[in-house]
Enzyme design. Structure first.
Site, PDB file in Angstrom:
ATOM      1  N   SER A   1       0.831  -1.204   0.000  1.00  0.00           N
ATOM      2  CA  SER A   1       0.000   0.000   0.000  1.00  0.00           C
ATOM      3  C   SER A   1       0.872   1.263   0.000  1.00  0.00           C
ATOM      4  CB  SER A   1      -0.875  -0.014   1.247  1.00  0.00           C
ATOM      5  OG  SER A   1      -1.624   1.164   1.327  1.00  0.00           O
TER       6      SER A   1
ATOM      7  N   GLY B   1      -3.630   3.805   1.261  1.00  0.00           N
ATOM      8  CA  GLY B   1      -4.343   3.965   2.522  1.00  0.00           C
ATOM      9  C   GLY B   1      -5.593   4.809   2.355  1.00  0.00           C
TER      10      GLY B   1
ATOM     11  N   ALA C   1       6.779  10.918   4.526  1.00  0.00           N
ATOM     12  CA  ALA C   1       5.825  11.435   5.506  1.00  0.00           C
ATOM     13  C   ALA C   1       4.610  11.952   4.747  1.00  0.00           C
ATOM     14  CB  ALA C   1       6.471  12.546   6.321  1.00  0.00           C
ATOM     15  N   VAL C   2       4.075  11.082   3.907  1.00  0.00           N
ATOM     16  CA  VAL C   2       2.944  11.488   3.068  1.00  0.00           C
ATOM     17  C   VAL C   2       1.731  11.810   3.942  1.00  0.00           C
ATOM     18  CG1 VAL C   2       1.320  10.701   1.298  1.00  0.00           C
ATOM     19  CG2 VAL C   2       3.769  10.254   1.038  1.00  0.00           C
TER      20      VAL C   2
ATOM     21  N   CYS D   1       0.790   3.326  10.712  1.00  0.00           N
ATOM     22  CA  CYS D   1       1.306   4.464   9.948  1.00  0.00           C
ATOM     23  C   CYS D   1       2.000   5.434  10.902  1.00  0.00           C
ATOM     24  CB  CYS D   1       0.191   5.199   9.205  1.00  0.00           C
ATOM     25  SG  CYS D   1       0.851   6.635   8.318  1.00  0.00           S
TER      26      CYS D   1
ATOM     27  N   ILE E   1       6.989  -5.600   7.658  1.00  0.00           N
ATOM     28  CA  ILE E   1       6.829  -4.479   8.565  1.00  0.00           C
ATOM     29  C   ILE E   1       6.362  -3.230   7.807  1.00  0.00           C
ATOM     30  CG2 ILE E   1       8.575  -5.259  10.211  1.00  0.00           C
ATOM     31  CD1 ILE E   1      10.582  -3.321   8.917  1.00  0.00           C
ATOM     32  N   ASN E   2       5.627  -2.381   8.494  1.00  0.00           N
ATOM     33  CA  ASN E   2       5.407  -1.032   7.991  1.00  0.00           C
ATOM     34  C   ASN E   2       6.732  -0.292   8.154  1.00  0.00           C
ATOM     35  OD1 ASN E   2       4.276   1.472   7.213  1.00  0.00           O
ATOM     36  ND2 ASN E   2       2.319   0.937   8.146  1.00  0.00           N
TER      37      ASN E   2
ATOM     38  N   GLY F   1      11.924  -3.624   2.170  1.00  0.00           N
ATOM     39  CA  GLY F   1      13.160  -3.585   1.394  1.00  0.00           C
ATOM     40  C   GLY F   1      13.339  -4.663   0.361  1.00  0.00           C
TER      41      GLY F   1
END
Lengths: 257, 301
Positions: B21, B46, B70-71, B130, B191-192, B244
Site C-alpha cells: 500500500s 491507505g 511522511a505522506v 502508519c 513491517i510497515n 526492502g
C-alpha cells in the site's frame, strides 16, 4: 500518452561550463513521442549514495537523428555519476512523464520563455516545438555570470534571445524580471522554469500585467508516476497535487507558493 | 510447472507477490509498464473515512539504501473510493485489497463496513502502523491492547479476508501479532516503515516537514526479515513479509524466514516492472532448486 521504461544508449556526453553537461541519448528503435514540458526519471546505477531515480527535464528531441537530449548540472552524487557516462553506455529512463506546457498558443500570440540556471532545459524543446508550428518565441535567460548561460546558440535557432547576468558579464545586469524587454513589450503568454524565487517573481510580473503564465516545478520525487504522493505542491483549487502527474507545468494562478 | 499458489487466510492468490500500500497507487499507474493482473494481490493506497490532504511538502527524503516518507495518508476518503475508483479496480483480473487507516476505532469500523459491501474487494489491510499521522495510526499498533481493540471492532463488521499491518516500532512485534490473531485477523503483514529522521546540516533544518518519517527500502530489510522470522514462529495465521524487497532473492529470503507471501513496496519506485520480475524470479528459483511449490520452502529457516 503511453509511458515507457527503456534502456537508451549514450551517443555523446558533452561537458559544458560550470558543472553542466549535455547528454545525447539514442536508441535502435524510434524514440517514443514526447512533448515539451515532460520529463524523464533517470536511473542511476552503482552510486552508493543514490537510491531513487532522478527526474530530469527533456531538453530537446531531435527526431531526425533519433536523439533525446538531457541538460544536467552536477549537484550531488547522482548527477555526478551521470556526468561520467561515456558514449556507448546504457541509461535506463522512465519517460515521457508529466504534463506539457500549453501548446495551442495561437500563431499570433507574443510568447516569452523565461529561464534561469538549469531551468532553461525544457524551454529549448518548447521553443523549437512552437517555432515549428509557426509561432514567434522570445527567450529571456538569466544567470549569475556569462559562464552559467548555456546553449545560447541553440536557443538562437528558435527565436530572439535576451539575457541577464548578475555581474553584467552578458546581456543586461540584474535579474530576468529587471530586463528592459519586459517593460517595453506586452506578451500574451509567459512560460518559466528555474529557481523558485525567480519563477515567483516572473509569476508576479505576469499577474500584474494579466498575462497567462505557466511554471515548470521541480520537487523532490520518488516514483514519477503519481503512485507515492511524495512530490506534491499545494494548489488553490485542488489542494496537494503531484508535481509528477498534475505537473510539472502549472498555471501559476493555481499555485500557493 | 511449479505451483506458486498461496493461501492467505482463506483467500487463494495465484502467486505470493503483493504490492505494498502507498507504493502502487491504485494499480493503473503501473499499467503502461506491466500487466498488473499478473500480481498476486494489489493493495491500494491507505484509505480513510474522510478525505485527507496529507502532510506539507517536503514529504520525502532519500537516505542510504532507502527513503523516508511522511505522506500522511493523503486520500480522497472511502466514499470517493467506492464511487470513483472501485469501478475501475473491480475490472482488474486479480485480487485487490484496500488498506484501511484511521485515527479512531470508529473510523476504522465505518470504513471497513463500507468496503465489506464491495464484491470486487476480497479483503482489507488494516493499517495500525502508519507513523505519519498525528493521532491514531501507529498508536494502535504499538500496544497489544489497542491493536486487539481495533482488530476486534473491525472483525465484527468485516466478513472477508482481514490482514493487519504491523508496526516495527515496538519492542516485541510477535506479541502484537498474537494479540491481533486472537481477535480474528486472517493474516498479518509486516513491517510497515521504521520511524526515522533526516537533517539537512547545511540549512540546519529537518528535511521533512514533519521532522520524522517512515523509513523503507533495502536499509530496513534485515530488521524486517528478523521480525518476520520471529512472528512466523509465534502465530498460526499467514505472515506477509515486506521491507526492502528489491528482487526475487530478497522475496525468497522472506519466505524462507516463514512468510507465506511478500509485499513489494519501495522497489516499485525504481523499477515499475519489478513486481512481475519478482514473480518470474521466484518461479526460476524453485525450478533451479527442484521444488514443486512455493510452500515447500516456507519457514525452512
Amino acid at each position: 500518452m503511453k509511458k515507457f521504461m527503456l534502456d537508451l544508449t549514450v551517443k555523446e556526453n558533452i561537458p559544458l561550463e560550470n558543472r553542466y553537461f549535455l547528454l545525447k541519448l539514442t536508441s535502435n528503435d524510434r524514440l517514443p513521442e514526447m512533448l515539451p514540458g515532460q520529463f524523464a526519471e533517470v536511473r542511476v546505477d552503482d552510486a552508493p549514495t543514490v537510491f531513487l531515480r532522478r527526474p530530469v527535464s527533456i531538453h530537446y528531441v531531435d527526431y531526425v537523428n533519433n536523439e533525446l537530449w538531457l541538460l544536467i548540472q552536477i549537484v550531488g552524487g547522482g548527477t555526478r555519476k551521470l556526468s561520467g557516462l561515456r558514449a556507448g553506455n546504457t541509461l535506463n529512463l522512465l519517460f515521457p512523464l508529466g504534463n506539457t506546457f500549453k501548446l495551442d498558443t495561437g500563431k499570433n500570440s507574443r510568447i516569452m520563455l523565461i529561464g534561469g540556471g538549469a531551468g532553461i532545459a525544457p524551454l529549448l524543446f518548447l521553443g523549437a516545438y512552437l517555432k515549428e508550428r509557426g509561432c514567434q518565441c522570445n527567450f529571456l535567460l538569466g544567470a549569475r555570470t556569462k559562464k552559467d548561460l548555456l546553449q545560447l546558440h541553440e536557443f538562437e535557432k528558435y527565436g530572439e534571445v535576451y539575457t541577464t547576468t548578475e555581474d553584467a558579464s552578458h546581456g543586461e545586469k540584474g535579474y530576468v524580471t529587471q530586463h528592459s524587454i519586459l517593460n517595453g513589450t506586452h506578451f500574451d503568454i509567459i512560460y518559466t522554469c528555474g529557481p523558485t524565487p525567480m519563477m515567483k517573481a516572473v509569476a508576479q510580473y505576469a499577474e500584474a500585467g494579466d498575462i497567462y503564465c505557466e511554471a515548470s516545478l521541480e520537487n523532490t520525487m520518488a516514483c514519477g508516476i503519481g503512485a507515492c504522493l511524495c512530490c506534491v505542491t499545494d494548489t488553490k483549487d485542488e489542494g496537494h497535487v503531484c508535481v509528477c502527474t498534475g505537473g510539472p507545468v502549472f498555471n501559476t494562478k493555481r499555485l500557493k507558493w | 510447472m511449479v505451483n506458486l499458489n498461496v493461501n492467505i487466510g482463506g483467500l487463494e492468490l495465484k502467486n505470493p507477490v503483493l504490492t505494498a500500500s502507498g507504493t502502487f497507487g491504485y494499480g493503473t499507474e503501473y499499467s503502461d509498464f506491466i500487466d498488473i493482473s499478473r500480481i498476486g494481490c494489489i493493495i491500494v493506497k491507505g484509505t480513510t473515512l474522510r478525505e485527507r490532504q496529507g502532510n506539507a511538502y517536503p514529504r520525502m527524503a532519500e537516505t542510504p539504501s532507502g527513503m523516508l516518507n511522511a505522506v500522511g495518508l493523503q486520500n480522497k476518503g472511502v466514499d470517493y473510493f467506492v464511487e470513483h475508483i472501485y469501478p475501475t479496480l473491480k475490472r482488474i483480473n486479480t485480487n485487490v485489497f484496500v488498506n484501511v487507516s484511521g485515527s479512531m476505532v470508529e473510523d476504522y469500523v465505518k470504513t471497513a463496513e463500507k468496503l465489506n459491501e464491495l464484491d470486487g474487494i476480497p479483503g482489507i489491510e488494516l493499517n495500525i502502523s502508519c507513523p505519519n499521522v498525528k493521532e491514531g495510526g501507529m498508536a494502535f499498533g504499538t500496544s497489544c491492547a489497542s491493536a486487539a481493540e481495533v482488530t476486534k471492532a473491525v472483525r465484527e463488521v468485516y466478513k472477508k479476508s482481514l490482514m493487519v499491518k504491523l508496526s516495527p516500532n515496538v519492542t516485541d512485534i510477535a506479541e502484537i501479532a498474537r494479540a491481533v490473531e486472537a481477535e480474528g485477523a486472517d493474516s498479518v503483514s509486516l513491517i510497515n516503515t521504521l520511524l526515522g529522521m533526516a537533517i539537512d546540516a547545511e540549512k540546519r533544518r529537518p528535511v521533512l516537514s514533519t521532522v520524522t518519517g517512515g523509513l523503507s527500502g533495502p536499509a530496513v530489510k534485515p530488521v524486517a526479515l528478523r521480525m518476520v522470522w520471529q512472528t512466523a514462529k509465534a502465530v498460526k495465521i499467514p505472515v506477509i513479509g515486506l521491507g526492502g524487497i528489491m528482487n526475487a532473492q530478497d522475496a525468497i529470503e522472506f519466505i524462507l524466514a516463514g512468510a507465506t507471501a511478500v509485499q513489494v513496496g519501495t522497489a516499485n519506485f525504481i523499477d515499475p516492472s519489478v513486481s512481475v520480475k519478482i514473480i518470474d524470479g521466484i518461479e526460476d528459483y524453485l525450478k533451479r532448486h527442484k521444488f514443486n511449490s512455493i510452500s515447500e520452502i516456507r519457514g525452512m529457516i
